[in-house]
Scaffold this active site. Structure first.
Site, short mmCIF file in Angstrom:
data_model
loop_
_atom_site.label_atom_id
_atom_site.label_comp_id
_atom_site.label_asym_id
_atom_site.label_seq_id
_atom_site.Cartn_x
_atom_site.Cartn_y
_atom_site.Cartn_z
N LYS A 116 0.83 -1.20 0.00
CA LYS A 116 0.00 0.00 0.00
C LYS A 116 0.87 1.26 0.00
O LYS A 116 0.59 2.22 -0.71
CB LYS A 116 -0.92 -0.01 1.22
CG LYS A 116 -1.99 1.05 1.18
CD LYS A 116 -2.85 1.05 2.43
CE LYS A 116 -3.77 -0.14 2.49
NZ LYS A 116 -4.76 -0.03 3.60
N GLU B 127 -8.44 1.52 16.48
CA GLU B 127 -9.56 0.61 16.28
C GLU B 127 -10.55 1.22 15.29
O GLU B 127 -10.94 2.38 15.41
CB GLU B 127 -10.26 0.35 17.62
CG GLU B 127 -11.25 -0.77 17.56
CD GLU B 127 -11.82 -1.12 18.93
OE1 GLU B 127 -12.80 -1.87 18.94
OE2 GLU B 127 -11.29 -0.65 19.95
N ASP C 28 -9.95 2.89 3.86
CA ASP C 28 -10.61 1.68 4.32
C ASP C 28 -11.29 1.10 3.10
O ASP C 28 -11.78 1.83 2.23
CB ASP C 28 -11.62 1.96 5.43
CG ASP C 28 -12.07 0.68 6.12
OD1 ASP C 28 -11.24 -0.22 6.31
OD2 ASP C 28 -13.25 0.58 6.47
N ASP D 166 -9.27 -12.03 -3.36
CA ASP D 166 -8.85 -11.99 -4.76
C ASP D 166 -9.09 -13.28 -5.53
O ASP D 166 -9.52 -13.23 -6.69
CB ASP D 166 -7.39 -11.56 -4.87
CG ASP D 166 -7.17 -10.09 -4.56
OD1 ASP D 166 -8.17 -9.36 -4.36
OD2 ASP D 166 -6.00 -9.66 -4.52
#
Length: 189
Positions: free
Chosen positions: A13, A39, A68, A149
């Site tokens: 990422k 969290e 996210d 995936d």
């Protein structure tokens, strides 16, 4: 060059954000000596990305970016959604098995991946969203990628993300599309 801090320790990422956000020096909490683990208690991808971006800004005082993402399956009312990574509570293989069990006997297997990225500079919030559409296979295919995936048959590619090369997947992925939108909103050429 402007600095931005990415709320992630994931090497893949980090590389993707650095490639797509040229014009910025993309730093990580680790590179700044910051312990960062927050969290994700939000009800939406946006909520979780904003929680992470704001929490990281409070720790570093620099503009932050957080994302996210997850898999949303039509026949399951959008599940696993924000719970994608922790759907089974036992990792990728168990998540895939639980998803296949939940879809057992269902013909509607349409699904999409969504990624929401939030940029926060202490005052302004910029949101960017990307989606990629497809359907869930009846069994895993391919060894590439991670998570769902091997089950996600991409409409764009005509094969699972598990069968796709990294370059193929990244060309049509939800994160790549969200990053492209963020680039536009940040006026990155």
């Amino acid at each position: 060059m402007k600095e931005i801090v990415l709320a992630s320790g994931n090497a893949g990422k980090i590389a993707e954000f650095r490639e797509m956000l040229k014009g910025y020096t993309v730093l990580t909490p680790k590179e700044l000596g910051i312990e960062f683990d927050v969290e994700e208690t939000g009800e939406t991808f946006y909520d979780n990305a904003l929680i992470k971006a704001r929490a990281l800004f409070e720790l570093c005082g620099k503009p932050t970016v957080a994302d996210d993402s997850g898999l949303c399956v039509d026949a399951l009312g959008g599940a696993p959604g924000v719970f994608s990574a922790r759907y089974s509570g036992a990792g990728d293989d168990a998540n895939n098995k639980k998803l296949l069990a939940a879809l057992d006997g269902k013909q509607d297997r349409r699904a999409h991946f969504t990624c929401c990225i939030v940029h926060f500079d202490g005052k302004n919030i910029i949101e960017a969203v990307g989606n990629t559409y497809g359907k869930i296979a009846f069994e895993k295919a391919g060894d590439g990628g991670f998570g769902y995936d091997p089950l996600f048959i991409s409409d764009d590619l005509g094969k699972t993300f598990g069968q796709a090369s990294e370059e193929e997947k990244n060309a049509v992925s939800h994160r790549a599309r969200a990053l492209a939108e963020l680039r536009r909103k940040l006026n990155i050429a």
